[in-house]
Write an enzyme that holds these catalytic residues in place. Sequence first.
Site, mmCIF file in Angstrom:
data_model
loop_
_atom_site.group_PDB
_atom_site.id
_atom_site.type_symbol
_atom_site.label_atom_id
_atom_site.label_comp_id
_atom_site.label_asym_id
_atom_site.label_seq_id
_atom_site.Cartn_x
_atom_site.Cartn_y
_atom_site.Cartn_z
ATOM 1 N N ASP A 186 0.893 -1.167 0.000
ATOM 2 C CA ASP A 186 0.000 0.000 0.000
ATOM 3 C C ASP A 186 0.924 1.209 0.000
ATOM 4 O O ASP A 186 1.629 1.461 0.968
ATOM 5 C CB ASP A 186 -0.869 -0.046 1.264
ATOM 6 N N HIS A 221 -8.387 5.148 2.538
ATOM 7 C CA HIS A 221 -7.770 3.824 2.375
ATOM 8 C C HIS A 221 -8.576 2.960 1.399
ATOM 9 O O HIS A 221 -8.486 1.744 1.440
ATOM 10 C CB HIS A 221 -7.699 3.115 3.726
ATOM 11 N N TYR A 264 -3.555 9.471 0.291
ATOM 12 C CA TYR A 264 -3.577 9.191 1.720
ATOM 13 C C TYR A 264 -2.571 8.095 2.093
ATOM 14 O O TYR A 264 -2.576 7.008 1.524
ATOM 15 C CB TYR A 264 -4.988 8.817 2.194
ATOM 16 N N ASN A 298 16.775 -7.669 0.413
ATOM 17 C CA ASN A 298 15.592 -8.515 0.505
ATOM 18 C C ASN A 298 14.446 -7.655 1.033
ATOM 19 O O ASN A 298 14.588 -6.983 2.052
ATOM 20 C CB ASN A 298 15.874 -9.687 1.463
ATOM 21 N N LYS A 341 -8.054 -5.143 3.618
ATOM 22 C CA LYS A 341 -8.707 -4.956 4.918
ATOM 23 C C LYS A 341 -8.841 -6.261 5.702
ATOM 24 O O LYS A 341 -9.834 -6.517 6.375
ATOM 25 C CB LYS A 341 -10.095 -4.306 4.759
ATOM 26 N N TYR A 394 4.015 -7.868 17.054
ATOM 27 C CA TYR A 394 3.029 -8.096 15.996
ATOM 28 C C TYR A 394 2.565 -6.773 15.405
ATOM 29 O O TYR A 394 2.160 -5.873 16.123
ATOM 30 C CB TYR A 394 1.853 -8.875 16.602
ATOM 31 N N LYS A 449 -2.612 -6.025 10.925
ATOM 32 C CA LYS A 449 -3.197 -6.585 9.707
ATOM 33 C C LYS A 449 -2.371 -6.242 8.483
ATOM 34 O O LYS A 449 -2.022 -5.091 8.277
ATOM 35 C CB LYS A 449 -4.620 -6.057 9.522
ATOM 36 N N GLN A 498 -5.144 -27.804 -10.859
ATOM 37 C CA GLN A 498 -5.411 -28.888 -11.822
ATOM 38 C C GLN A 498 -4.318 -29.966 -11.821
ATOM 39 O O GLN A 498 -3.230 -29.753 -11.291
ATOM 40 C CB GLN A 498 -5.568 -28.319 -13.255
ATOM 41 N N TYR A 545 -2.697 -4.299 19.882
ATOM 42 C CA TYR A 545 -1.827 -3.938 18.759
ATOM 43 C C TYR A 545 -2.409 -2.810 17.920
ATOM 44 O O TYR A 545 -2.000 -2.565 16.813
ATOM 45 C CB TYR A 545 -1.543 -5.185 17.907
HETATM 46 C C1 F6R Z 1 -7.900 -0.599 7.834
HETATM 47 C C2 F6R Z 1 -7.656 0.736 7.296
HETATM 48 C C3 F6R Z 1 -8.591 1.822 7.619
HETATM 49 C C4 F6R Z 1 -7.954 2.834 8.581
HETATM 50 C C5 F6R Z 1 -8.943 3.948 8.971
HETATM 51 C C6 F6R Z 1 -8.309 4.987 9.866
HETATM 52 O O1 F6R Z 1 -6.937 -1.497 7.397
HETATM 53 O O2 F6R Z 1 -6.681 0.968 6.601
HETATM 54 O O3 F6R Z 1 -9.799 1.334 8.117
HETATM 55 O O4 F6R Z 1 -7.483 2.170 9.718
HETATM 56 O O5 F6R Z 1 -9.415 4.577 7.820
HETATM 57 O O6 F6R Z 1 -7.222 5.483 9.209
HETATM 58 P P1 F6R Z 1 -6.281 6.628 9.818
HETATM 59 O O7 F6R Z 1 -5.839 6.139 11.165
HETATM 60 O O8 F6R Z 1 -5.178 6.699 8.806
HETATM 61 O O9 F6R Z 1 -7.116 7.851 9.886
HETATM 62 MG MG MG Z 2 -3.924 2.325 3.269
HETATM 63 MG MG MG Z 3 -4.979 -2.111 2.174
#
Ligand code: F6R
Ligand code: MG
Ligand code: MG
Length: 381
Positions: free
Chosen positions: A11, A18, A90, A104, A132, A228, A231, A241, A347
């Site tokens: 990303d 997002h 963003y 790497n 997500k 950790y 996500k 196959q 986390y």
């Molecule tokens: C989940 C994701 C979005 C952001 C949310 C808040 O993986 O990327 O749901 O967590 O939009 O984003 P910020 O903290 O950047 O305002």
């Molecule tokens: Mg993003």
């Molecule tokens: Mg993403």
Amino acid sequence: MKLTLSVIKADIGGYVGHSATHPEVVETVKNVAEQEKEKGNLIDVSILTCGDDIAIVMTHTHGVDNELVHGIAWNAFERGTEVAKKLKLYGAGQDLLTDAFSGNIKGLGPGVAEMEFEERPSEPVIVFFADKTSPSAWNLPLYEMFSDPMNTAGLVIDPKMHDGYTFEVLDVYTGKAVRLSTPAELYDLLALIGSVGKYVVKNVYRDYDGEIAATASTQRLSLMAGQYVGKDDPVMIVRSQSGFPAVGEILEPFARPWIVEGWMRGSHNGPLMPVSFEDARPSRFDGPPRVIAAGYQLSSGKLVGPTDMFRDPAFDKARVRAQDMADILRRQGIFEPHRLPAEEMEYTTLPKILKKLENRFYDIEEQRLDKDQVIEKEDMD
Ligand code: F6R
Ligand code: MG
Ligand code: MG
């Protein structure tokens, strides 16, 4: 000739928020990769997008973990980031965690799924790409594809599949892995991978001959074990196959949506919705999490494709059902089980909020009976 199929994703900037990628950024990443193909460093290249993530699908003969190939992806994402910054997209460059590439790409932010194999006379592969959610989203469908005969008829019918498959499972907290062979160790496998916050399937091998069958992007989680990082919108490669599950057996688990971790702020449970390339732009409550499936036929390393495998009305019902599931979970708002359990919220940014309350907790005096004050029931007779 041993061929390597590498899928590296990141990303590097969202449009808008997002939700999706910007065409100029995608074009830039594509051009950098295409130039490397023209130079002869790669056999072929294909670009996929899912939500705010871009994946570079590459074929070559340099093997896995190759500095040149990882460097190409890094360079492409850096150039794309320059455009994302110019457009003030963003989180521009959000997955490039360091300024310097050091041989790497693993552990530097982008996700990597790679496998090396001898290309068969016909080599169909499916690249899954989700937004997500986390790599543990693949635990359930990999179990069904490679060890559930109610999903995959080939496990019963095809002699090459009948010996089963071995799963390599990663503990994301310790960075340790274990290999479990199914069907013999199926229940051990499920005991682990049912805990999606802790265990993630990394690779699957065919027991008949040890051939690699599937691989998922889990490296960032393993390399950062102990701290950790939450996500990671994951990618996965599955071979199909002739001794591997048929295309339809590989896609079938997605016809019955299940709940995965991720969605809004990486802090919620939600259904994984299978969508066409066109519909891979999560917007409702930053979701629900979604997955695309890109089908390719390999021809001497050339990527013939992609075909948009979920662009099939037979998956419409799964999409509707996923939205019904989304409605049910949304009703819970900020309450569990829509929101992730407290251990997993550690986390996220929630602990910062809770810290403020830390010193405001006090003991509640409760009336306590001493042991000899408690009347035992039989004494009352
Ligand atoms: C989940 C994701 C979005 C952001 C949310 C808040 O993986 O990327 O749901 O967590 O939009 O984003 P910020 O903290 O950047 O305002
Ligand atoms: Mg993003
Ligand atoms: Mg993403």
